[in-house]
Design an enzyme around this catalytic site. Structure first.
Site, PDB file in Angstrom:
ATOM      1  N   LYS A  23       5.594 -17.150 -12.518  1.00 31.41           N
ATOM      2  CA  LYS A  23       4.483 -16.420 -11.890  1.00 31.41           C
ATOM      3  C   LYS A  23       4.997 -15.179 -11.155  1.00 31.41           C
ATOM      4  O   LYS A  23       4.464 -14.083 -11.322  1.00 31.41           O
ATOM      5  CB  LYS A  23       3.761 -17.334 -10.887  1.00 31.41           C
ATOM      6  CG  LYS A  23       2.782 -16.599  -9.988  1.00 31.41           C
ATOM      7  CD  LYS A  23       2.075 -17.528  -9.042  1.00 31.41           C
ATOM      8  CE  LYS A  23       2.738 -17.705  -7.705  1.00 31.41           C
ATOM      9  NZ  LYS A  23       2.684 -16.538  -6.802  1.00 31.41           N
ATOM     10  N   ASN A  24       6.028 -15.367 -10.337  1.00 29.74           N
ATOM     11  CA  ASN A  24       6.462 -14.250  -9.496  1.00 29.74           C
ATOM     12  C   ASN A  24       7.176 -13.163 -10.278  1.00 29.74           C
ATOM     13  O   ASN A  24       7.467 -12.091  -9.754  1.00 29.74           O
ATOM     14  CB  ASN A  24       7.366 -14.758  -8.362  1.00 29.74           C
ATOM     15  CG  ASN A  24       6.564 -15.536  -7.329  1.00 29.74           C
ATOM     16  OD1 ASN A  24       5.343 -15.582  -7.396  1.00 29.74           O
ATOM     17  ND2 ASN A  24       7.266 -16.146  -6.379  1.00 29.74           N
ATOM     18  N   CYS A 117      -5.118 -15.380   4.666  1.00 32.09           N
ATOM     19  CA  CYS A 117      -3.921 -15.748   5.421  1.00 32.09           C
ATOM     20  C   CYS A 117      -3.590 -17.162   5.040  1.00 32.09           C
ATOM     21  O   CYS A 117      -4.243 -18.098   5.432  1.00 32.09           O
ATOM     22  CB  CYS A 117      -4.179 -15.658   6.916  1.00 32.09           C
ATOM     23  SG  CYS A 117      -2.962 -16.531   7.892  1.00 32.09           S
ATOM     24  N   ARG A 122       1.016 -11.818   6.520  1.00 27.42           N
ATOM     25  CA  ARG A 122       1.886 -11.248   5.479  1.00 27.42           C
ATOM     26  C   ARG A 122       1.683  -9.752   5.457  1.00 27.42           C
ATOM     27  O   ARG A 122       0.923  -9.220   4.660  1.00 27.42           O
ATOM     28  CB  ARG A 122       1.585 -11.884   4.129  1.00 27.42           C
ATOM     29  CG  ARG A 122       2.145 -13.281   4.055  1.00 27.42           C
ATOM     30  CD  ARG A 122       1.824 -13.961   2.773  1.00 27.42           C
ATOM     31  NE  ARG A 122       2.801 -13.721   1.732  1.00 27.42           N
ATOM     32  CZ  ARG A 122       2.833 -14.428   0.601  1.00 27.42           C
ATOM     33  NH1 ARG A 122       1.960 -15.376   0.399  1.00 27.42           N
ATOM     34  NH2 ARG A 122       3.731 -14.175  -0.309  1.00 27.42           N
ATOM     35  N   PRO A 123       2.374  -9.062   6.373  1.00 25.23           N
ATOM     36  CA  PRO A 123       2.180  -7.618   6.489  1.00 25.23           C
ATOM     37  C   PRO A 123       2.701  -6.885   5.252  1.00 25.23           C
ATOM     38  O   PRO A 123       3.482  -7.449   4.477  1.00 25.23           O
ATOM     39  CB  PRO A 123       3.001  -7.254   7.723  1.00 25.23           C
ATOM     40  CG  PRO A 123       3.986  -8.348   7.905  1.00 25.23           C
ATOM     41  CD  PRO A 123       3.394  -9.584   7.298  1.00 25.23           C
ATOM     42  N   LEU A 126       6.399  -2.749   5.112  1.00 26.35           N
ATOM     43  CA  LEU A 126       7.619  -2.321   4.419  1.00 26.35           C
ATOM     44  C   LEU A 126       7.291  -1.671   3.079  1.00 26.35           C
ATOM     45  O   LEU A 126       7.959  -0.720   2.653  1.00 26.35           O
ATOM     46  CB  LEU A 126       8.564  -3.508   4.201  1.00 26.35           C
ATOM     47  CG  LEU A 126       9.010  -4.251   5.463  1.00 26.35           C
ATOM     48  CD1 LEU A 126       9.860  -5.460   5.103  1.00 26.35           C
ATOM     49  CD2 LEU A 126       9.811  -3.317   6.374  1.00 26.35           C
ATOM     50  N   ASP A 306       9.749 -21.246  -1.259  1.00 22.52           N
ATOM     51  CA  ASP A 306       8.747 -21.808  -2.168  1.00 22.52           C
ATOM     52  C   ASP A 306       9.098 -23.232  -2.620  1.00 22.52           C
ATOM     53  O   ASP A 306       8.238 -23.927  -3.159  1.00 22.52           O
ATOM     54  CB  ASP A 306       8.589 -20.915  -3.410  1.00 22.52           C
ATOM     55  CG  ASP A 306       7.874 -19.607  -3.084  1.00 22.52           C
ATOM     56  OD1 ASP A 306       7.367 -19.473  -1.961  1.00 22.52           O
ATOM     57  OD2 ASP A 306       7.823 -18.728  -3.962  1.00 22.52           O
ATOM     58  N   ARG A 398      -3.057 -21.638  -9.211  1.00 25.10           N
ATOM     59  CA  ARG A 398      -2.577 -20.247  -9.106  1.00 25.10           C
ATOM     60  C   ARG A 398      -1.163 -20.117  -9.683  1.00 25.10           C
ATOM     61  O   ARG A 398      -0.790 -19.031 -10.123  1.00 25.10           O
ATOM     62  CB  ARG A 398      -2.567 -19.809  -7.639  1.00 25.10           C
ATOM     63  CG  ARG A 398      -3.936 -19.476  -7.087  1.00 25.10           C
ATOM     64  CD  ARG A 398      -3.825 -18.869  -5.685  1.00 25.10           C
ATOM     65  NE  ARG A 398      -2.668 -18.012  -5.611  1.00 25.10           N
ATOM     66  CZ  ARG A 398      -1.705 -18.106  -4.697  1.00 25.10           C
ATOM     67  NH1 ARG A 398      -1.781 -18.985  -3.735  1.00 25.10           N
ATOM     68  NH2 ARG A 398      -0.668 -17.306  -4.737  1.00 25.10           N
TER      69      ARG A 398
HETATM   70  C1  UD1 Z   1       7.408 -13.252  -2.610  1.00 26.59           C
HETATM   71  C2  UD1 Z   1       6.902 -14.349  -3.510  1.00 26.59           C
HETATM   72  C3  UD1 Z   1       6.605 -15.601  -2.706  1.00 26.59           C
HETATM   73  C4  UD1 Z   1       7.825 -15.998  -1.870  1.00 26.59           C
HETATM   74  C5  UD1 Z   1       8.340 -14.819  -1.041  1.00 26.59           C
HETATM   75  C6  UD1 Z   1       9.644 -15.112  -0.310  1.00 26.59           C
HETATM   76  C7  UD1 Z   1       5.781 -13.121  -5.263  1.00 26.59           C
HETATM   77  C8  UD1 Z   1       4.504 -12.791  -5.953  1.00 26.59           C
HETATM   78  N1  UD1 Z   1       5.705 -13.891  -4.163  1.00 26.59           N
HETATM   79  O1  UD1 Z   1       6.357 -12.954  -1.702  1.00 26.59           O
HETATM   80  O2  UD1 Z   1       6.263 -16.654  -3.604  1.00 26.59           O
HETATM   81  O3  UD1 Z   1       7.459 -17.051  -0.989  1.00 26.59           O
HETATM   82  O4  UD1 Z   1       8.569 -13.691  -1.907  1.00 26.59           O
HETATM   83  O5  UD1 Z   1      10.619 -15.509  -1.209  1.00 26.59           O
HETATM   84  O6  UD1 Z   1       6.850 -12.738  -5.716  1.00 26.59           O
HETATM   85  N2  UD1 Z   1       7.427  -8.872   5.365  1.00 26.59           N
HETATM   86  C9  UD1 Z   1       7.122  -7.958   6.344  1.00 26.59           C
HETATM   87  N3  UD1 Z   1       6.588  -6.753   5.973  1.00 26.59           N
HETATM   88  C10 UD1 Z   1       6.354  -6.431   4.679  1.00 26.59           C
HETATM   89  C11 UD1 Z   1       6.662  -7.381   3.674  1.00 26.59           C
HETATM   90  C12 UD1 Z   1       7.202  -8.592   4.064  1.00 26.59           C
HETATM   91  O7  UD1 Z   1       7.317  -8.221   7.523  1.00 26.59           O
HETATM   92  O8  UD1 Z   1       5.875  -5.335   4.403  1.00 26.59           O
HETATM   93  C13 UD1 Z   1       8.000 -10.204   5.745  1.00 26.59           C
HETATM   94  C14 UD1 Z   1       7.059 -11.347   5.379  1.00 26.59           C
HETATM   95  O9  UD1 Z   1       6.096 -11.587   6.370  1.00 26.59           O
HETATM   96  C15 UD1 Z   1       8.028 -12.501   5.219  1.00 26.59           C
HETATM   97  C16 UD1 Z   1       9.295 -11.815   4.687  1.00 26.59           C
HETATM   98  O10 UD1 Z   1       9.149 -10.429   4.950  1.00 26.59           O
HETATM   99  O11 UD1 Z   1       8.326 -13.073   6.464  1.00 26.59           O
HETATM  100  C17 UD1 Z   1       9.529 -12.005   3.204  1.00 26.59           C
HETATM  101  O12 UD1 Z   1       8.369 -11.657   2.495  1.00 26.59           O
HETATM  102  P1  UD1 Z   1       8.414 -11.030   1.033  1.00 26.59           P
HETATM  103  O13 UD1 Z   1       9.776 -11.175   0.473  1.00 26.59           O
HETATM  104  O14 UD1 Z   1       7.818  -9.678   1.082  1.00 26.59           O
HETATM  105  O15 UD1 Z   1       7.437 -11.989   0.254  1.00 26.59           O
HETATM  106  P2  UD1 Z   1       6.391 -11.602  -0.853  1.00 26.59           P
HETATM  107  O16 UD1 Z   1       6.923 -10.496  -1.697  1.00 26.59           O
HETATM  108  O17 UD1 Z   1       5.050 -11.467  -0.236  1.00 26.59           O
END
Ligand code: UD1
Length: 419
Positions: A23-24, A117, A122-123, A126, A306, A398
């Site tokens: 999926k990811n 949520c 999940r901001p 970045l 995950d 999902r």
């Molecule tokens: C992806 C995966 C999800 C997995 C996660 C962490 C997909 C579709 N989803 O989610 O299944 O659980 O990686 O391995 O690939 N963060 C910020 N600001 C940002 C983005 C992220 O603070 O702009 C923080 C998040 O809140 C979290 C951390 O960074 O604490 C990691 O998140 P991130 O790696 O971005 O996860 P996703 O890409 O959403």
């Protein structure tokens, strides 16, 4: 659509199964098809609700997507829109991954914040900062992000955290930027390597995925391609956890064992016998596991957040205690209260959850609150005495193309009922 999964516990698992596509991996790849302006064949594309949501987005943008057996064929030549309505953004958080691709193709994009949520805040700060570094102007009006980048320029992007989504968004936009982009402190997840392979097959120049520095040389034009999606390492972790907990002897095929080393090491420490081959993993368990040393979730190559819930579910009847520390998301223990309904002894506070193994679990009615937490309830139900009904299974759908069919093939007793 919602429904129930009814699980009758107590059966050992045995047999062989091929693991679905990831999926990811496929979600960013579907976004990346936009950059080709051409036809892409995506092989081993898992039929998931999130994939259906991504297809809806592609259709809305004016692109075509149709299934041919296990392949999804996407034609993005006739893209007519560069905006995603809130209704589609809310369906799936990873819809934000379309932002970099739309910007790269069209020089502008509009979308709302991805909704809901589930695992805590999940901001996307970045993601936005990375795109700004490439020259995107971003304005927020009434909750809608208006992004414009008549010209994207290659730049040095330094991510404050190795965010998977932000790394992917930066790479996608950089493929169309003038000059060279480097993404430092990039996430190193295998799904980013799969995205790099897909982009390179489209003619892009992306290097370094899997390391902390990814380099992209922008290209004016890309083309269609044919690509097979990598195996879903979290689905693999789920089935390994299921067999570890019930006991049995299973072999997963079409997987990449190197993507699962922290998970297989944990299950081995718990007493399972694991045999790795080039593209398969065999797990043998007598169903009498022992508690293991601290499990801390971390960015890849650390223990995947995950897989935290499903591995926890495998240890509920273990001898001894296991402590989990969840470092990635704030609200990722929503399965704990439901596991307790099945008789589990798990307590959590903040980032820490402590599992004390119990003699026996029993059936109960429980609800999936999120994708992996929902799968963990199935894994626990398989070990319980009697019948467990897991509700709100749309969360599970999902990410699992056919969890009921797969586990049935491995000898489990469970069925799906639509409500
Ligand atoms: C992806 C995966 C999800 C997995 C996660 C962490 C997909 C579709 N989803 O989610 O299944 O659980 O990686 O391995 O690939 N963060 C910020 N600001 C940002 C983005 C992220 O603070 O702009 C923080 C998040 O809140 C979290 C951390 O960074 O604490 C990691 O998140 P991130 O790696 O971005 O996860 P996703 O890409 O959403």
């Amino acid at each position: 659509m919602s429904g129930l999964i009814t699980v009758t516990g107590g059966r050992q698992l045995s047999g062989e199964i091929a693991v679905q596509g990831a999926k990811n991996s496929v979600l960013p790849i579907l976004a990346a098809t936009i950059l080709s302006g051409d036809t892409c064949r995506i092989r081993r594309c898992p039929r998931l609700c999130d994939v259906a949501s991504a297809i809806e987005i592609l259709h809305h943008l004016g692109c075509r997507a149709q299934w041919e057996g296990e392949d999804l064929v996407v034609d993005t030549a006739e893209m007519t829109r560069c905006e995603i309505p809130e209704r589609l953004m809310r369906k799936m958080r990873s819809s934000v991954i379309f932002l970099g691709a739309i910007l790269g193709r069209c020089g502008e994009a509009q979308m709302s914040y991805p909704g809901g949520c589930e695992l805590g805040p999940r901001p996307i700060d970045l993601h936005l900062t990375a795109l700004q570094t490439l020259g995107t102007a971003i304005e927020e009006r009434s909750g809608v992000l208006h992004c414009t980048a008549p010209v994207l320029r290659g730049a040095d992007i330094v991510l404050a955290l190795p965010s998977v989504g932000a790394t992917e968004n930066a790479i996608l936009a950089a493929c169309c930027a003038e000059g060279v982009t480097t993404v430092s402190n990039a996430a190193r997840e295998p799904e980013i390597c799969d995205l790099q392979d897909f982009l390179c097959a489209m003619g892009a120049e992306v290097r370094g995925a899997g390391s902390s520095t990814v380099t992209v040389r922008g290209k004016q034009k890309l083309h269609g391609c044919d690509h097979q999606v990598m195996a879903d390492r979290i689905v693999a972790a789920t089935y390994l956890s299921a067999a570890a907990g019930t006991g049995g002897d299973i072999r997963l095929t079409k997987v990449c064992p190197q993507h699962l080393t922290t998970v297989t090491a944990a299950l081995q420490q718990a007493g399972c016998r694991i045999t790795l081959e080039r593209q398969s993993i065999r797990l043998q368990s007598d169903g009498q596991l022992r508690g293991i040393s601290l499990v801390r979730t971390a960015p890849y190559p650390g223990f995947p957040t995950d897989a935290q819930a499903v591995v926890m579910a495998s240890l509920l009847r273990s001898r001894g205690t296991t402590v989990f520390v969840e470092n990635m998301f704030e609200n990722r223990y929503r399965h704990v209260a439901e596991l307790r309904r099945l008789g589990a002894d798990v307590r959590c506070e903040g980032r820490v959850a402590v599992v004390c193994g119990v003699e026996q679990l029993h059936g109960a009615q429980v609800h999936a609150a999120d994708l992996r937490g929902g799968a963990a309830l199935v894994v626990a139900g398989l070990q319980g005495e009697g019948t467990t009904q897991v509700g709100t299974i749309h969360h599970i759908q999902r990410g699992y193309a056919d969890i009921v069919g797969d586990l049935t093939q491995l000898g489990a007793e469970l069925r799906r009922e639509d409500t």
